[in-house]
Write an enzyme that holds these catalytic residues in place. Structure first.
Site, PDB file in Angstrom:
ATOM      1  N   TRP A  51       0.874  -1.188   0.000  1.00 58.89           N
ATOM      2  CA  TRP A  51       0.000   0.000   0.000  1.00 58.89           C
ATOM      3  C   TRP A  51       0.899   1.222   0.000  1.00 58.89           C
ATOM      4  O   TRP A  51       1.781   1.344   0.848  1.00 58.89           O
ATOM      5  CB  TRP A  51      -0.913  -0.040   1.229  1.00 58.89           C
ATOM      6  CG  TRP A  51      -1.801   1.157   1.350  1.00 58.89           C
ATOM      7  CD1 TRP A  51      -2.615   1.683   0.383  1.00 58.89           C
ATOM      8  CD2 TRP A  51      -1.974   1.958   2.517  1.00 58.89           C
ATOM      9  NE1 TRP A  51      -3.289   2.771   0.891  1.00 58.89           N
ATOM     10  CE2 TRP A  51      -2.915   2.960   2.185  1.00 58.89           C
ATOM     11  CE3 TRP A  51      -1.452   1.932   3.814  1.00 58.89           C
ATOM     12  CZ2 TRP A  51      -3.327   3.936   3.098  1.00 58.89           C
ATOM     13  CZ3 TRP A  51      -1.856   2.880   4.734  1.00 58.89           C
ATOM     14  CH2 TRP A  51      -2.783   3.882   4.364  1.00 58.89           C
ATOM     15  N   ASP A  91      -0.599  -5.245   9.521  1.00 61.75           N
ATOM     16  CA  ASP A  91      -1.570  -4.229   9.119  1.00 61.75           C
ATOM     17  C   ASP A  91      -2.842  -4.986   8.746  1.00 61.75           C
ATOM     18  O   ASP A  91      -2.870  -5.716   7.759  1.00 61.75           O
ATOM     19  CB  ASP A  91      -1.021  -3.436   7.917  1.00 61.75           C
ATOM     20  CG  ASP A  91      -1.983  -2.343   7.483  1.00 61.75           C
ATOM     21  OD1 ASP A  91      -1.652  -1.587   6.546  1.00 61.75           O
ATOM     22  OD2 ASP A  91      -3.079  -2.224   8.087  1.00 61.75           O
ATOM     23  N   LYS A 115     -13.245  -0.474   5.971  1.00 55.56           N
ATOM     24  CA  LYS A 115     -13.859  -1.336   4.959  1.00 55.56           C
ATOM     25  C   LYS A 115     -14.866  -2.307   5.547  1.00 55.56           C
ATOM     26  O   LYS A 115     -15.990  -2.417   5.073  1.00 55.56           O
ATOM     27  CB  LYS A 115     -12.765  -2.119   4.213  1.00 55.56           C
ATOM     28  CG  LYS A 115     -12.121  -1.349   3.070  1.00 55.56           C
ATOM     29  CD  LYS A 115     -11.252  -0.210   3.503  1.00 55.56           C
ATOM     30  CE  LYS A 115      -9.862  -0.634   3.904  1.00 55.56           C
ATOM     31  NZ  LYS A 115      -8.968   0.467   4.215  1.00 55.56           N
TER      32      LYS A 115
HETATM   33  C1  LIG Z   1      -3.357  -2.139   3.654  1.00 49.51           C
HETATM   34  C2  LIG Z   1      -4.029  -0.879   4.126  1.00 49.51           C
HETATM   35  N1  LIG Z   1      -3.690  -0.388   5.346  1.00 49.51           N
HETATM   36  C3  LIG Z   1      -4.255   0.724   5.830  1.00 49.51           C
HETATM   37  C4  LIG Z   1      -5.209   1.418   5.093  1.00 49.51           C
HETATM   38  C5  LIG Z   1      -5.741   2.668   5.732  1.00 49.51           C
HETATM   39  O1  LIG Z   1      -7.084   2.803   5.686  1.00 49.51           O
HETATM   40  P1  LIG Z   1      -7.786   3.768   6.764  1.00 49.51           P
HETATM   41  O2  LIG Z   1      -6.791   4.791   7.189  1.00 49.51           O
HETATM   42  O3  LIG Z   1      -8.957   4.326   6.062  1.00 49.51           O
HETATM   43  O4  LIG Z   1      -8.161   2.879   7.891  1.00 49.51           O
HETATM   44  C6  LIG Z   1      -5.600   0.950   3.803  1.00 49.51           C
HETATM   45  C7  LIG Z   1      -6.640   1.685   2.969  1.00 49.51           C
HETATM   46  N2  LIG Z   1      -6.321   1.706   1.583  1.00 49.51           N
HETATM   47  C8  LIG Z   1      -7.325   2.184   0.630  1.00 49.51           C
HETATM   48  C9  LIG Z   1      -8.597   1.385   0.756  1.00 49.51           C
HETATM   49  C10 LIG Z   1      -7.666   3.644   0.848  1.00 49.51           C
HETATM   50  C11 LIG Z   1      -6.431   4.510   0.938  1.00 49.51           C
HETATM   51  O5  LIG Z   1      -5.544   4.412   0.060  1.00 49.51           O
HETATM   52  O6  LIG Z   1      -6.362   5.240   1.933  1.00 49.51           O
HETATM   53  C12 LIG Z   1      -6.763   1.968  -0.764  1.00 49.51           C
HETATM   54  O7  LIG Z   1      -7.411   2.385  -1.723  1.00 49.51           O
HETATM   55  O8  LIG Z   1      -5.696   1.318  -0.865  1.00 49.51           O
HETATM   56  C13 LIG Z   1      -4.996  -0.223   3.324  1.00 49.51           C
HETATM   57  O9  LIG Z   1      -5.335  -0.717   2.123  1.00 49.51           O
END
Ligand SMILES: Cc1ncc(COP(=O)(O)O)c(CN[C@@](C)(CC(=O)O)C(=O)O)c1O
Length: 401
Positions: free
Chosen positions: A132, A213, A249
């Site tokens: 991510w 995570d 989510k």
């Molecule tokens: C692996 C992972 N960790 C943490 C988070 C953090 O989400 P939060 O802070 O809302 O709890 C995301 C969210 N990733 C998303 C769904 C959204 C983003 O990029 O923030 C994504 O599109 O990858 C994630 O995919």
């Protein structure tokens, strides 16, 4: 002269910037497969029924808006740790978990990174390649040096397990290994139970510290327990470890910013001391967390009927994404005459499909088809409807020509 004259324009965020571009697009065929946000078959955002019921209860109760303690809502901290580890887990019974309510997953990861920087200044973080995107930003801004371990193998469109183990083994002893608990983002590829055992072996051998995570518990497979398998395995093996949680989510609480950081310690006394230092880091960062999302989680999990209904809604969301995977796979297989193997669409888990499309192809998908996805080839299936699968399949196939 303006003092801020020298401030340069920051680049758009690789994920959230895609949504900005999508909103600016006026074409009604546009499709947002960028940010991982669940949409219904009608491509609308989804507020879970249990959330509405919990909020109705809360409104009737007429609760106040007093500050929460730095560590957050006690009722939330209790249920979030029980959901993750299982209420009967010995680490819960022995009081060895330090839990702090965080600003969703991001804020929880950031607080943990600040803790690592302060108490393990010479330690490195090891993150998967790819991972991510915001993981790198979080560690960079918390001044925790990081390096990558191999994870995705483009040749097999699967896990580069040997590369992963080799890189974890080669890292300096006592590194923090960032692991996706389930539904790896962006690849959608998770280790098998046997592979998790071997990953635990090498982490144990190197005295590394596991840092999970968990952003999709219950959302990936539809089962809260199944999606907590890896974390519970490491706990069973006796590791001290960190786990960041998010309810964005699985409970659809994206904008409520509700999550937690959990630190499993070797004794409850150590846990008490760790919790006190996490509070000391949180106070100057944001002082104390927002109450609304914490109350929703506590009310949903605390009421057996609401908790069961929540589990059904998670299965519904996970099920819709599985149906979309199946339909997209069928459309791609029928239409594509190149003989390419699209079975990875079915094998990957969670809300994403890591398509292997290059940046130029994803640009083409946007420019010609108004389909928005991240430049690393990730598409969020949570933003796709069954009725739009054929359109996406046509666009993907067209992007190869
Ligand atoms: C692996 C992972 N960790 C943490 C988070 C953090 O989400 P939060 O802070 O809302 O709890 C995301 C969210 N990733 C998303 C769904 C959204 C983003 O990029 O923030 C994504 O599109 O990858 C994630 O995919």
């Amino acid at each position: 002269v303006s003092r801020f004259e020298g401030v340069t324009m920051a680049p758009p965020d690789p994920i959230l910037g895609v949504s900005e571009a999508f909103r600016a697009d006026t074409n009604d065929l546009k499709l947002n497969l960028g940010v991982g946000a669940y949409r219904t078959e009608e491509l609308q955002p989804y507020v879970l029924n249990v959330v509405k019921k919990a909020e109705k209860l809360m409104l009737e109760r007429g609760e106040n808006k007093e500050y929460l303690p730095i560590e957050g809502l006690a009722a939330f901290n209790k249920v979030t740790a029980e959901l993750l580890f299982g209420a009967d887990n010995s680490v819960i019974q022995e009081g060895r978990v330090a839990t702090i309510q965080g600003l969703s997953g991001t804020g929880s990861l950031r607080l943990a990174a600040a803790f690592i920087h302060r108490y393990f200044p010479d330690a490195k973080a090891l993150i998967s390649s790819p991972t991510w995107g915001n993981h790198k930003n979080i560690f960079n801004d918390a001044r925790v040096p990081w390096s990558e371990y191999r994870y995705y193998d483009p040749r097999t469109v699967g896990l580069d397990f040997d590369g992963m183990v080799a890189d974890i083994k080669a890292a300096p002893d006592g590194s923090f290994v960032l692991l996706h608990g389930c539904a790896h983002n962006p690849t959608g590829i998770d280790p098998t139970p046997e592979q998790w055992e071997k990953i635990a072996d090498v982490i144990q051998e190197k005295n590394h510290i596991p840092f999970f995570d968990v952003a999709y518990q219950g959302f990936a497979s539809g089962s809260l327990d199944a999606d907590a398998y890896s974390v519970r395995l490491f706990v069973r093996r006796g590791f001290e470890l960190l786990v960041a949680q998010s309810y964005s989510k699985n409970l659809g609480l994206y904008a409520e910013r509700i999550g937690a950081i959990n630190v499993v310690c070797s004794s409850s006394d150590a846990g008490t001391r760790v919790k006190s230092q996490l509070k000391r880091l949180a106070r100057p960062m944001y002082s104390n967390p927002p109450v609304h999302g914490a109350r929703i989680v506590a009310n949903v999990v605390g009421d057996p009927n609401l908790f069961n209904e929540w589990k059904q809604e998670m299965e519904l969301m996970a099920g819709r994404i599985k149906n979309v995977r199946q339909r997209l796979y069928e459309n791609l297989s029928e239409k594509d005459k190149s003989g390419k193997d699209w079975s990875f669409v079915l094998k990957q888990i969670g809300m994403f499909s890591y398509t292997g499309l290059h940046k130029a192809q994803s640009d083409h998908m946007t420019d010609k088809w108004h389909i928005y996805m991240t430049k690393d080839g990730r598409i969020s299936l949570a933003g796709l409807s069954l009725s739009k699968c054929e359109y996406l399949a046509d666009a993907i196939i067209d992007s190869f020509h």
